[in-house]
Design an enzyme around this catalytic site. Structure first.
Site, PDB file in Angstrom:
ATOM      1  CG  ASN A 115       6.145   0.257  12.492  1.00  0.00           C
ATOM      2  OD1 ASN A 115       4.837   1.044  12.399  1.00  0.00           O
ATOM      3  ND2 ASN A 115       5.775  -0.978  12.303  1.00  0.00           N
ATOM      4  CG  HIS A 156       4.024  -5.158  14.015  1.00  0.00           C
ATOM      5  ND1 HIS A 156       3.466  -4.876  12.943  1.00  0.00           N
ATOM      6  CD2 HIS A 156       4.272  -6.525  14.222  1.00  0.00           C
ATOM      7  CE1 HIS A 156       2.982  -6.182  12.638  1.00  0.00           C
ATOM      8  NE2 HIS A 156       3.586  -6.929  13.368  1.00  0.00           N
ATOM      9  CB  SER A 194       7.834  -5.123  18.454  1.00  0.00           C
ATOM     10  OG  SER A 194       7.653  -6.470  18.961  1.00  0.00           O
ATOM     11  CG  ASP A 216       5.904  -5.381  10.207  1.00  0.00           C
ATOM     12  OD1 ASP A 216       5.797  -4.079  10.352  1.00  0.00           O
ATOM     13  OD2 ASP A 216       4.788  -5.939   9.873  1.00  0.00           O
TER      14      ASP A 216
END
Ligand code: GAR
Length: 221
Positions: A110, A112, A139, A148
């Protein structure tokens, strides 16, 4: 040369990070095949971009499902059916069920918009400004059941400038996101990365002491 990684992408919005991945693939610098692009929004710009690039797409409306669990089950059924080896969340704004994502842990990343572990969740740019941070960043991390909270693979940093507002900061950060995400996916495609449970990342079989950093478009440790 390993075979091209088959990548599925989930995105909820305009899809500029997806566009950066497609551009890198087209430029010959990212050896991946896009298996499918999925969204929780039928009108997401990301889906239009994918269609324009000849990538199969699907949209699932969360309101058409009785529960989060049912939505996630169908989502991951579609992703499994696509034959993807890896999954990239590129602006996918739904929380995924821990149980449903378990089979993908270690092959799902992912992006972020914060320097994790700072500012998990929403409104990251505003929160960085309100805190008076001198730097901000993005990130890319492995996705685990913790929102997260999975191990961070790499980060890109920018200075916060006097006069920055939320929109301007977000826009400037996007510019480095568009380098960071293809750079991390390039390492995944080369099979150079691994998740070391519970919180580690290995590069070329060696545990990273800290996330890689993007400098001048390259990831360095
Ligand atoms: C990006 O800034 C990405 O980091 C963020 O959404 C934006 C998507 O932009 N992701 C998250 O906030 C995930 N929690 P895009 O649709 O133009 O790629």
């Amino acid at each position: 040369m390993p075979s091209p990684l088959r990548v599925a992408v989930l995105a909820s919005g305009r899809g500029s990070n997806l566009q950066a991945l497609i551009a890198a693939r087209d430029a010959g610098t990212l050896p991946v095949d896009f298996a499918v692009v999925g969204s929780d929004k039928a009108n997401a710009g990301a889906l239009a971009l994918a269609r324009g690039a000849g990538i199969p797409t699907f949209a699932l409306d969360p309101k058409a499902f009785g529960s989060r669990r049912e939505f996630d089950a169908e989502l991951f059924r579609r992703l499994d059916a696509s034959g993807a080896d890896a999954l990239v969340l590129a602006g996918f704004m739904r929380i995924l069920d821990g149980e449903a994502l378990t089979p993908w842990v270690g092959r799902m990343i992912n992006i972020h918009p914060s320097l994790l572990p700072k500012y998990r969740g929403l409104h990251t740019h505003r929160r960085a400004l309100e805190a008076g941070d001198a730097e901000h960043g993005a990130s890319v991390h492995y996705v685990t059941a913790e929102l997260d909270g999975g191990p961070v693979i790499a980060q890109a940093r920018i200075d916060v400038r006097p006069g920055d507002d939320e929109h301007g900061l977000a826009q400037r950060l996007l510019g480095v996101e568009h380098q960071l995400l293809p750079a991390v996916l390039r390492l995944l495609a080369a099979r150079r990365l691994a998740l070391l449970p519970p919180h580690g990342v290995a590069l070329d079989g060696r545990a990273l002491p800290a996330p890689l950093q993007l400098r001048h478009g390259e990831l360095v440790d």
